[in-house]
Enzyme design. Structure first.
Site, mmCIF file in Angstrom:
data_model
loop_
_atom_site.group_PDB
_atom_site.id
_atom_site.type_symbol
_atom_site.label_atom_id
_atom_site.label_comp_id
_atom_site.label_asym_id
_atom_site.label_seq_id
_atom_site.Cartn_x
_atom_site.Cartn_y
_atom_site.Cartn_z
ATOM 1 N N SER A 103 37.424 -37.143 14.723
ATOM 2 C CA SER A 103 37.405 -36.919 16.168
ATOM 3 C C SER A 103 37.310 -35.429 16.468
ATOM 4 O O SER A 103 37.465 -34.589 15.580
ATOM 5 C CB SER A 103 38.690 -37.467 16.787
ATOM 6 O OG SER A 103 39.769 -36.606 16.469
ATOM 7 N N LYS A 104 37.062 -35.154 17.735
ATOM 8 C CA LYS A 104 36.952 -33.773 18.181
ATOM 9 C C LYS A 104 38.247 -33.025 17.862
ATOM 10 O O LYS A 104 38.241 -31.858 17.489
ATOM 11 C CB LYS A 104 36.685 -33.794 19.686
ATOM 12 C CG LYS A 104 36.383 -32.456 20.254
ATOM 13 C CD LYS A 104 36.025 -32.539 21.718
ATOM 14 C CE LYS A 104 36.276 -31.195 22.362
ATOM 15 N NZ LYS A 104 36.665 -31.249 23.732
ATOM 16 N N ARG A 105 39.360 -33.739 18.028
ATOM 17 C CA ARG A 105 40.664 -33.109 17.794
ATOM 18 C C ARG A 105 40.836 -32.669 16.335
ATOM 19 O O ARG A 105 41.467 -31.657 16.064
ATOM 20 C CB ARG A 105 41.774 -34.084 18.209
ATOM 21 C CG ARG A 105 43.084 -33.425 18.433
ATOM 22 C CD ARG A 105 43.813 -33.737 19.737
ATOM 23 N NE ARG A 105 43.643 -35.064 20.285
ATOM 24 C CZ ARG A 105 44.395 -36.111 19.953
ATOM 25 N NH1 ARG A 105 45.323 -36.014 19.021
ATOM 26 N NH2 ARG A 105 44.213 -37.263 20.572
ATOM 27 N N GLY A 131 38.606 -31.419 14.494
ATOM 28 C CA GLY A 131 37.930 -30.128 14.389
ATOM 29 C C GLY A 131 38.813 -29.019 14.944
ATOM 30 O O GLY A 131 38.951 -27.957 14.335
ATOM 31 N N GLU A 132 39.427 -29.292 16.084
ATOM 32 C CA GLU A 132 40.296 -28.287 16.706
ATOM 33 C C GLU A 132 41.479 -27.979 15.792
ATOM 34 O O GLU A 132 41.837 -26.824 15.592
ATOM 35 C CB GLU A 132 40.799 -28.784 18.066
ATOM 36 C CG GLU A 132 39.727 -28.676 19.143
ATOM 37 C CD GLU A 132 39.965 -29.615 20.312
ATOM 38 O OE1 GLU A 132 41.051 -30.212 20.402
ATOM 39 O OE2 GLU A 132 39.029 -29.750 21.143
#
Ligand code: GLU
Length: 501
Positions: free
Chosen positions: A262-264, A266-267
Site C-alpha cells: 500500500s501507499k502507506r 512506501g511512506e
C-alpha cells in the site's frame, strides 16, 4: 494465434498510477510487442464520483517516462475510438437495452433506502443481503411489475438501474492463463448493476462492451478483478460474443511478504510507490531511478525468464516475456532489490552518458567553469562509477574534487594532525608549488623525493595531506586529486587547513 493480438490497459483516473497498475500496463505492453500486436490505452472514467483531475495526464506521463508507448488511445485513434469511456457514453445504453430485450437483464426501482433496510435486517440475523435469484421476485423490478407499470415509472422519471439476471444453478468453468480452470457456482453471484440512473454504465458493462468493440483478444489485469470474471464471462455469453483470453496477475505484496503493498508501506519504508511524484509523494523518477531500472524490477515482480538472469532492457523483456512464466502467488516488493536494479543499469551506462548527466549536477551545484568541463566530469565519473547506484551518488562520491572541504573528519584530525604537522604541510606546499608540469606522476615523485630527503616517514606526511585536500581519509590516489584540482585550489586547501586546524 489466429487474429492479431490486441490488449488494453484500462485504468480509471481516480488517482496516480501506482506501481501495481504500472506493472499491469507493462505486462500488457510486453505481451503485445512480443506478438506483434497492438497495445491500447483506454480510460475508464464512468464513475464520476471518483474522478480526480490530473490523473489521466499522470497515467500518460508515467507510461511515457517508462517507454511504454501505446499504439492506440486518446488522441491516437486508429478507428476504435473514442478511448475514453465518458466520450462513449451514448453507446452503452443500447447494449443494456439489448440485454433487457433478451431477458438477460431487468429494470430495478428499489431505492437506496429500501435496499439499505434489507441489508440491515439481514445483518441483524447474521446474514448477507444479496440481490439475486432467491429474492429478485420479491423486489421492485421489471420481473415483478407489469410492462405498463415499468413504463409509467420510467416516464415519470423515477430513478432505476439495470441489473444483470445472473443464472441460477449453473457451474461455470472459467479459464485463466495464469490460474488454470476456476469453477464458480452461479448461485453465489449477485445481480450486478450494469447501468445506473445517471445514464452511465457501470464498470462491468462498459468494460465488456468496449473490450468487444475494440476487438481485445487478451485481458491481462490485476488479481483484484478475478471476482468479476464470472460476471464478465456471463455477459459475453448473454451477448453471444466470444470472450477474450483472461490472465489475472498476482498481487504485489508488502516488503514483509504479508498483505498487499500500500501507499502507506512506501511512506513507512521511505521508498516510492508511484512512478512519478504526486502531491507530496515522491516518485521513482524524482528519487533518481532510471526508467529502465523501474521497468526491469517491475517485470521481475511476478514473472521470471526461466533462467538466473535478472538484468534486462525493455527490448530484451519483449523478446523473453510470456504469460506462462507469470507466477500465481503474490510477489514480494523489495525496495533494496530495486536499488540494486538501478545500480546494475547505471553500471551498464557508458562513461560518456554518465558524464553528461554528471555535468548537469555540477552546473546545479554551481561549480566553477574550469572544473565542470566534460573532460573533468569524464575523469571523475571513470574514477567513482563503480561504487555508484544512482547518478546522485556520483556527487556524493566525488564532491571533494570540486569543493574545498569546509570541515574535517574529527577522528582523522585527532589521529593525523600532530604538533609538527603544520610545519611539514607548509613545506610540502612549497614542494608542490615547484612542480612545473602539474601531472599526478610529477607531483608524486616530487613529494616522495622530498619525504625521503628529509628522512621522514610517509605516515607523517601523506595522511595529513589527504586530510587537508579531501577533509577525510577517503578517496582515490591522492596525487590524482591534487593534479585534478590544480595548483591554485591545492594552495587554497592547504592554507584553509593551516588556518583552521
Ligand atoms: N478500470 C479497471 C481498473 O481500474 C480496469 C479493470 C480491467 O482491466 O478490466 O483497473
Amino acid at each position: 494465434m489466429a487474429s492479431k493480438v490486441r490488449v488494453r490497459f484500462a485504468p480509471s483516473p481516480t488517482g496516480p498510477l501506482h506501481i501495481g497498475g504500472l506493472r499491469t500496463a507493462l505486462y500488457n505492453y510486453l505481451f503485445a510487442k512480443k506478438h506483434d500486436g497492438d497495445f491500447i490505452l483506454r480510460i475508464e472514467d464512468t464513475d464520476q464520483n471518483r474522478f480526480v483531475p490530473g490523473a489521466e495526464q499522470y497515467i500518460k506521463d508515467a507510461l511515457q517516462w517508462c517507454g511504454i508507448t501505446y499504439d492506440e488511445g486518446p488522441e491516437k485513434d486508429k478507428g476504435y475510438g473514442p478511448y475514453k469511456q465518458s466520450e462513449r457514453k451514448p453507446l452503452y445504453k443500447q447494449y443494456a437495452d439489448e440485454l433487457i430485450k433478451k431477458g438477460k437483464a431487468y429494470y430495478a426501482f428499489d431505492t437506496p433506502e429500501v435496499l439499505d433496510n434489507h441489508r440491515k435486517e439481514h445483518e441483524a440475523k447474521g446474514k448477507t443481503f444479496i440481490y439475486n435469484w432467491h429474492n429478485r421476485e420479491k423486489l421492485t423490478n421489471s420481473l415483478t411489475l407489469t410492462e405498463d407499470q415499468v413504463n409509467t415509472k420510467i416516464k415519470a422519471g423515477e430513478p432505476y438501474v439495470i441489473r444483470f439476471k445472473a443464472p441460477k444453478e449453473k457451474i461455470l468453468e472459467l479459464n485463466d492463463v495464469i490460474r488454470g480452470t476456476i469453477s464458480i457456482d452461479t448461485n453465489i453471484l449477485d445481480d450486478k448493476v450494469l447501468f445506473k440512473s445517471d445514464g452511465m454504465p457501470t464498470y462491468h458493462l462498459a468494460n465488456i462492451v468496449d473490450d468487444h468493440l475494440m476487438e481485445i483478444t487478451h485481458v491481462i489485469r490485476g488479481e483484484e478483478w478475478l471476482p468479476s470474471l464470472a460476471l464478465h464471462h456471463l455477459l459475453y455469453e448473454a451477448f453471444d460474443w466470444t470472450p477474450p483470453i483472461f490472465a489475472h496477475l498476482p498481487l504485489i505484496l508488502k516488503p514483509t511478504g504479508k498483505g498487499k503493498l500500500s501507499k502507506r508501506d512506501g511512506e513507512k519504508g521511505g521508498f516510492p510507490i508511484f512512478p512519478l511524484s504526486w502531491n507530496e509523494s515522491l516518485g521513482y523518477k524524482e528519487a533518481g531511478y532510471f526508467p529502465e531500472a523501474v521497468v526491469n524490477f517491475l517485470a521481475m515482480l511476478g514473472w521470471n525468464p526461466g533462467t538466473e538472469e535478472e538484468v534486462f532492457s525493455l527490448e530484451q523483456l519483449i523478446e523473453k516475456f510470456s504469460l506462462d512464466r507469470v507466477n500465481k502467488s503474490g510477489a514480494r516488493f523489495d525496495p533494496e532489490k530495486n536499488k540494486w536494479y538501478n545500480q546494475q543499469h547505471l553500471q551498464q551506462k557508458s562513461i560518456k552518458e554518465l558524464a553528461g548527466l554528471f555535468t548537469t549536477t555540477l552546473e546545479t551545484k554551481q561549480i566553477p567553469a574550469e572544473l565542470s568541463t566534460t573532460e573533468k566530469a569524464t575523469q571523475v565519473v571513470s574514477l567513482v562509477k563503480e561504487r555508484a547506484s544512482f547518478v546522485s551518488d556520483l556527487w556524493e562520491l566525488s564532491n571533494y574534487f570540486f569543493t574545498t572541504p569546509t570541515h574535517y573528519e574529527e577522528k582523522a584530525v585527532k589521529k593525523q594532525w600532530k604538533e609538527q604537522t603544520p610545519t611539514l604541510i607548509s613545506q610540502v606546499k612549497e614542494v608542490i608549488n615547484n612542480v612545473e608540469e602539474f601531472t599526478s606522476e610529477n607531483i608524486e615523485s616530487a613529494v616522495k623525493h622530498w619525504i625521503k630527503a628529509q628522512e621522514l616517514s610517509f605516515g607523517k606526511v601523506m595522511p595529513p595531506l589527504r586530510l587537508v585536500i579531501v577533509g577525510d581519509m577517503k578517496g582515490p590516489h591522492l596525487f590524482d586529486i591534487i593534479s585534478f584540482i590544480g595548483k591554485t585550489e591545492t594552495n587554497k586547501r592547504i592554507d584553509n587547513a593551516l588556518n583552521n586546524l
